[in-house]
Design an enzyme around this catalytic site. Sequence first.
Site, mmCIF file in Angstrom:
data_model
loop_
_atom_site.group_PDB
_atom_site.id
_atom_site.type_symbol
_atom_site.label_atom_id
_atom_site.label_comp_id
_atom_site.label_asym_id
_atom_site.label_seq_id
_atom_site.Cartn_x
_atom_site.Cartn_y
_atom_site.Cartn_z
ATOM 1 N N HIS B 46 5.875 0.495 -12.943
ATOM 2 C CA HIS B 46 4.511 0.027 -13.170
ATOM 3 C C HIS B 46 3.600 0.425 -12.009
ATOM 4 O O HIS B 46 2.482 0.911 -12.204
ATOM 5 C CB HIS B 46 4.525 -1.485 -13.350
ATOM 6 C CG HIS B 46 3.185 -2.062 -13.640
ATOM 7 N ND1 HIS B 46 2.600 -1.968 -14.877
ATOM 8 C CD2 HIS B 46 2.306 -2.703 -12.845
ATOM 9 C CE1 HIS B 46 1.415 -2.539 -14.842
ATOM 10 N NE2 HIS B 46 1.211 -2.995 -13.607
ATOM 11 N N GLU B 68 8.371 2.317 -18.244
ATOM 12 C CA GLU B 68 7.974 0.917 -18.271
ATOM 13 C C GLU B 68 8.312 0.314 -19.637
ATOM 14 O O GLU B 68 8.890 -0.766 -19.719
ATOM 15 C CB GLU B 68 6.465 0.881 -18.050
ATOM 16 C CG GLU B 68 5.964 -0.300 -17.290
ATOM 17 C CD GLU B 68 4.448 -0.275 -17.243
ATOM 18 O OE1 GLU B 68 3.872 0.798 -16.949
ATOM 19 O OE2 GLU B 68 3.843 -1.317 -17.511
ATOM 20 N N ASN B 398 -25.874 -13.032 -0.393
ATOM 21 C CA ASN B 398 -27.260 -13.309 -0.085
ATOM 22 C C ASN B 398 -28.194 -12.497 -0.965
ATOM 23 O O ASN B 398 -29.171 -13.008 -1.509
ATOM 24 C CB ASN B 398 -27.485 -12.954 1.385
ATOM 25 C CG ASN B 398 -28.599 -13.754 1.986
ATOM 26 O OD1 ASN B 398 -29.760 -13.513 1.653
ATOM 27 N ND2 ASN B 398 -28.268 -14.699 2.835
#
Lengths: 151, 663
Positions: B46, B68, B398
């Site tokens: 993976h 996988e 901000n």
Amino acid sequence: MGEGTKSEKVIVFQLGEEEYGVSIDYVGSIERTQPITRVPHTPSFVKGVMNLRSEITPVIDLRERFQLEQIAYTDQTRIIVVQVGEKQLGMIVDGANDVVDVPVSSIEPAPEIVDTNENYYIRGVAKVGERLLLLLHLDEVLSTDELQQLS
Amino acid sequence: MDTSQYISLFIEESNEHLQLMNDYLLKLEKDPSNEQIVTNIFRSAHTIKGMAATMGFVEMSDVTHKLENIFELIRQKQININSSLLDVVFQAVQQLESVIEDITNGGTGSKSVDRVIYELERIEKHATIKSEIEDTNEFISLPELETIFGKVQDPDNLRKAEKENNIIYYLHVMLQRDTRLKSARAYMVFHALRDIGELVEANPSMDELEFETFGHTLDILFLSKVKKQLIQQRIENISEIADVQIKLVSIHSNQMEEKNELPPDTSPTLEKEAVKRAITNQKSIRVNVGKLDQLMNLFEQFVIDRGRLEKIANDLQERELQDTVDRISRVSSNMQDIILNMRMVPIEHVFKRFPKMVRKLTRELNKNIQFHMEGEETELDRNIIEQIGDPLVHLIRNSIDHGIESPGDRVERGKPPEGKLVLRAYQSGNQVIIEVEDDGHGINKEKIVQQALSKGLIHEEQRGHLSEDQIFELVMTSGFSTAEEISNISGRGVGLDVVKNTIESIGGSISIHSKRIQGTRFTIRLPLTLSIVSVMLVQSEQETYGIPITSIVETIMYKKVNIHNIQQQEMIFYRNKTIPLMHLADLFQIPKSNQTVHDSSSIIIVRKGERMAGIVVDSAIGQQEVVLKSLGKYLTNIHAISGATILGDGQVALVIDSNVLVK
């Protein structure tokens, strides 16, 4: 000292007439006096920084820290390098030349002395033979409260 | 994204994972029931898949993707581990290794992986289907098909079909004995199948159907992507069907035979071996950070001793010694470059967390913001990287919180509803600049001045004299703004003093540029590295200090300038600007000695952003590379001192933080 009696090794040093002790666990080395670079904007007991084997190490004058009378440095003057937590620093003392075993049972709390500032630096008093050792409370000695107030 | 910077890291990590996979596979062979090993292999596959995909190595990510899948099936117990499966997996890992080799050799990594993908797919597919089929006769081989259909499709075509994620089915359909419209039923079967796949072969053929010259059975070779059950269902829904048998066609029964037809094996040839070996020596290794720090520490001591040697050689004026010391200095400064470089990390490590953060914040605040990042590859010292994250979080927050308006407000102001926020990093000389820029409503200077007045940070008479920079600077003054006041002023100011302090503590500076309605830009300037700095050594009375070269504009003789006194502040006229003058001896309360007679002094002009100041010293000794060390945990935050260094003679000199001195 009997079997099973705990004791701690203590470096003994002089400040004026008194003998003080600091646990050997905190002591890195004992140095002769050497050039110290003044650091501005610090309390007067902070003498500055020195080059301790390529490491910058702050140095304080323990007499000044304890608000004792100032004297000139002599051949006997030593810098005890201690480390507490991450703080490392050198303490200038009148002389240091002894290591003693202090049985834990012989340590008594510091006597309550009115009108003295040094009391809270003292962890306890140990009687070793005929000698009275004032054991230092290093955390308090290294406390940076005074430094913080300035910045 | 230019990925060339990360190639070596990618190669290192891939090799590491491939090695792990090899080790695990060997263990798995001995202990096939160990689920932990299976999980570990799955994870490695993976990880490689993700990295390869990011780097654009499609072939690698394809192979690892298949791996996988297979290990996922093993985890789900849909597939059993046997030696033939492990053979294929080992082959796949080997193939991946050769792809990595290709990349290491400067190749594109696009080696043919068809063969191994093919093998992996076969395992995967058969496993999936096998899990749905109970009976043991589910497979039918090509020769068997041949006896049924008389002729057989080109196996290559079947393989190709299979690669397109088709499953090859063999269907045996039996009609009820008394079926009247056999052809119609057969057509209905064909029709039902056409919707879900492709008919390759049928027995009876279409012609035979027309004349109903067939018995009660239909044999069909069928390509489809759907599951067996669905096919079964579809056919069974047709009336007068007695039975349906569905089998999978195995076209891999004879591997030996196939090998010649398969995509060519791409193992390296002998002549490549030599090249490969040469490259192997250039491969990078990953080094423990602790070791790197140790190396740095040792090198710092070496630099200190180098300084000492230089001093001795200078004092002795011994030709041969001086030459040698010169050579040592040259070599060690090259070494210094390399060592410093090893500690450099791309700022991407910090940046990568921001897109997610911005997305989350904009959702929370119902704003519409397009976020851009530039210069992620810019490198900075690891120590600086570690500390720059929090200030950046603050600034970005901000901008989103207080800078960029809501879509409605933006439209009202004639701006596009979507706000823009840019995070940018680039190198400029021996500084790295990081900018956070938004196209929000900017900072309301008048409100800042009022706020500062009410807080007592400035006096009424200063009001008219403040430059734009000075006003913005006020925003970053500690005590300027606290949380309660945010909502009713411009909003800028939350913790900006903290941001400023953090940045200054790592030797950097921050400035603000803002235009009403148009937006705000925060500019952070950082040193490339903290450890070794070039300083100008200066002397005042008996004390020596270092001033970082990066902040020095010029050194001028004291006598050559006119000094004016404005409001008890010494000022000089320098480059069309009036700049304040300060005496180092006053600043640092340097004790006066009697022996020094000052016949001359120097002024070191230092700069912070656009602003400058002059520092008066007795003399400027010269430039030197020094190792900047901290004063330790006991002495922290000493005003205007950023650290200390050990000079050639073993003395400690303090290094001035001139950023603090320039107001």
